[in-house]
Design a protein around this motif. Sequence first.
Motif, short mmCIF file in Angstrom:
data_model
loop_
_atom_site.label_atom_id
_atom_site.label_comp_id
_atom_site.label_asym_id
_atom_site.label_seq_id
_atom_site.Cartn_x
_atom_site.Cartn_y
_atom_site.Cartn_z
N LEU A 1 0.84 -1.20 0.00
CA LEU A 1 0.00 0.00 0.00
C LEU A 1 0.87 1.25 0.00
N ASP A 2 0.30 2.32 -0.53
CA ASP A 2 0.99 3.60 -0.43
C ASP A 2 1.03 4.05 1.02
N ASP A 3 1.99 4.89 1.37
CA ASP A 3 2.16 5.31 2.75
C ASP A 3 0.97 6.11 3.26
N ASP A 4 0.26 6.77 2.35
CA ASP A 4 -0.85 7.61 2.80
C ASP A 4 -2.18 6.87 2.83
N THR A 5 -2.15 5.57 2.55
CA THR A 5 -3.38 4.79 2.58
C THR A 5 -3.78 4.50 4.01
N ASP A 6 -5.05 4.76 4.33
CA ASP A 6 -5.54 4.55 5.69
C ASP A 6 -6.22 3.19 5.78
N VAL A 7 -5.59 2.26 6.43
CA VAL A 7 -6.16 0.92 6.60
C VAL A 7 -6.10 0.57 8.08
N ASP A 8 -7.26 0.33 8.68
CA ASP A 8 -7.30 0.02 10.11
C ASP A 8 -6.46 -1.20 10.43
N ALA A 9 -6.57 -2.22 9.57
CA ALA A 9 -5.84 -3.45 9.84
C ALA A 9 -4.34 -3.21 9.86
N LYS A 10 -3.88 -2.27 8.99
CA LYS A 10 -2.45 -1.99 8.92
C LYS A 10 -1.95 -1.40 10.22
N LEU A 11 -2.81 -0.62 10.88
CA LEU A 11 -2.40 0.06 12.11
C LEU A 11 -2.54 -0.83 13.33
N SER A 12 -3.50 -1.77 13.30
CA SER A 12 -3.83 -2.50 14.52
C SER A 12 -3.14 -3.84 14.66
N LEU A 13 -2.67 -4.45 13.57
CA LEU A 13 -2.11 -5.79 13.64
C LEU A 13 -0.62 -5.76 13.97
N ASP A 14 -0.21 -6.70 14.77
CA ASP A 14 1.20 -6.85 15.09
C ASP A 14 1.94 -7.35 13.85
N ARG A 15 2.97 -6.64 13.42
CA ARG A 15 3.69 -7.01 12.20
C ARG A 15 4.38 -8.36 12.33
N LYS A 16 4.60 -8.80 13.58
CA LYS A 16 5.29 -10.07 13.76
C LYS A 16 4.37 -11.26 13.53
N ALA A 17 3.06 -11.00 13.57
CA ALA A 17 2.12 -12.09 13.37
C ALA A 17 1.98 -12.39 11.89
N LEU A 18 1.85 -13.66 11.56
CA LEU A 18 1.69 -14.08 10.17
C LEU A 18 0.32 -14.71 10.02
N LEU A 19 -0.47 -14.21 9.09
CA LEU A 19 -1.82 -14.71 8.90
C LEU A 19 -1.88 -15.70 7.76
N THR A 20 -2.67 -16.75 7.95
CA THR A 20 -2.94 -17.71 6.89
C THR A 20 -4.43 -17.68 6.63
N HIS B 1 2.74 -19.69 18.77
CA HIS B 1 1.37 -20.16 18.94
C HIS B 1 0.62 -20.11 17.61
N VAL B 2 -0.22 -21.11 17.39
CA VAL B 2 -1.06 -21.17 16.20
C VAL B 2 -2.52 -21.08 16.66
N VAL B 3 -3.24 -20.10 16.16
CA VAL B 3 -4.65 -19.90 16.51
C VAL B 3 -5.49 -20.18 15.26
N VAL B 4 -6.47 -21.05 15.38
CA VAL B 4 -7.36 -21.37 14.27
C VAL B 4 -8.74 -20.78 14.59
N ILE B 5 -9.22 -19.92 13.72
CA ILE B 5 -10.53 -19.29 13.92
C ILE B 5 -11.56 -20.04 13.09
N VAL B 6 -12.58 -20.56 13.75
CA VAL B 6 -13.64 -21.30 13.07
C VAL B 6 -14.98 -20.67 13.43
N THR B 7 -16.02 -21.09 12.73
CA THR B 7 -17.35 -20.53 12.97
C THR B 7 -18.40 -21.59 12.72
#
Length: 450
Positions: free
Chosen positions: A19-38, A142-148
């Motif tokens: 993303l461009d630096d001026d793009t406002d994305v809530d997820a970009k600000l709130s998520l820990d960069r060390k976490a890896l999402l699958t 830690h591995v967290v699996v989100i189900v519904t």
Amino acid sequence: DGPVEQIKIPAQPSLLPPLDDDTDVDAKLSLDRKALLTRSESENVAMYLSRVRLSSDSTRTAAEPTVATCLQSGSICPSALELARAHPVVPVSVSEAMAVEACRRLLDDHQLLIEIGSAAALSIVGKRLVHQIIPDLGSDDHVVVIVTGGANISFDRLDSCRQRFPYPAPIIAKSGHEIFMRMSDSTLKHMAKSKYTYVRDFEREERLLPNTWLVVRIDGQGFTGFTTKHGFTKPNDIRALHLMNRAAKVVMESMVEIVLAYGESDEYSFVFPKEAKAYDRRASKLITLLVSKFTAAYVFYWNEFFPDTPLQFPPAFDGRVVVYPSDRIMRDYLCWRQADCHINNMYNTCFWLLVNQGGMSQRDAEKRLNGTLSRDKHELLFSEFGVNYNHEQEIFKKGSVLLREQVPIDVVDKDGNSIQRQKKVVQIQHCDIIGDAFWREHPEILGEQA
């Protein structure tokens, strides 16, 4: 389990341009960069994977027919695509067979029923692919699996889906640029056709008749000696009865399909409804699981009820499962067990009063009671010991009934307010189940409307 080939995952998991630096994305600000999402989905949906792989900004895509209909959508939330640019996200698609298998295994192991599409993420863990998909994952991570859940998922639907796919499901997954992870045909053939495979021909699995009530009864094995060795109070030790109830509650809480349990003395009966699908109605699975879980809970909670009496040797329970074709016969079975409770308790109450207070030997007490009827025992108790049998504790006379009832619980809503909601919990009663009043009060046990 077995070798998995083609596990080369690209070093850079995020395939879309940043993303461009001026793009406002809530997820970009709130998520820990060390976490890896699958982000996992079944192969016939795989919308997220296709959009990320093609570096496309489109949120609309066409999905093929899929068994994961409840979570199927014709579009992707735009912020989900933005998240792939702002944060390392590994999109993965798995075969629908893997998703169905993971859904069924979760139901068997933990009695949780989730939507099939949601089980796609779970299948990655179940097939031990996490480290292949995320090579940098550490042993302490830690591995967290989100189900519904899902509005249209049920035991019958899951069973119908499972019959369409091989079991166990071969590993077929995609990640990154058309990377496949799958068990080779040669490996599958080798596993299935080894020279030792013939021994499986000796295995027999007894599947219980469909559309019948299932009752698993557990009995204490050698409990006359066990109770004597551990100093149980005669004729009834309230501590021992509460311990039996505690163990039965553990079993019932872990098996959501049990609709009722009844216990007296050193035995417990667990009732499954006609439509029960637990463990494909395999007799050996049901018996061994319930007996082992009950025994484990009995030992686990022993000190809670007998704090001053250490176990001298392990208790043992045996089990059997019986099918009953109609509601009436199933009810008659429970009537038989409760009538047996009443008859045995009245006899034992008289017997041990004659021994402990009447000074008789056990042989003489047995002779004294031989041939007596219920009215004779009532008279003996009242005239010789001043005991009114009708005033004895209900747990002694009627046993214990476990059933699920709605109870109010306090919860905190998203605004921090304390509110009450209804939740089904296992409750213990000591009531008559021979008459019709109990069944009118609890029509849900027989699958009827109130």
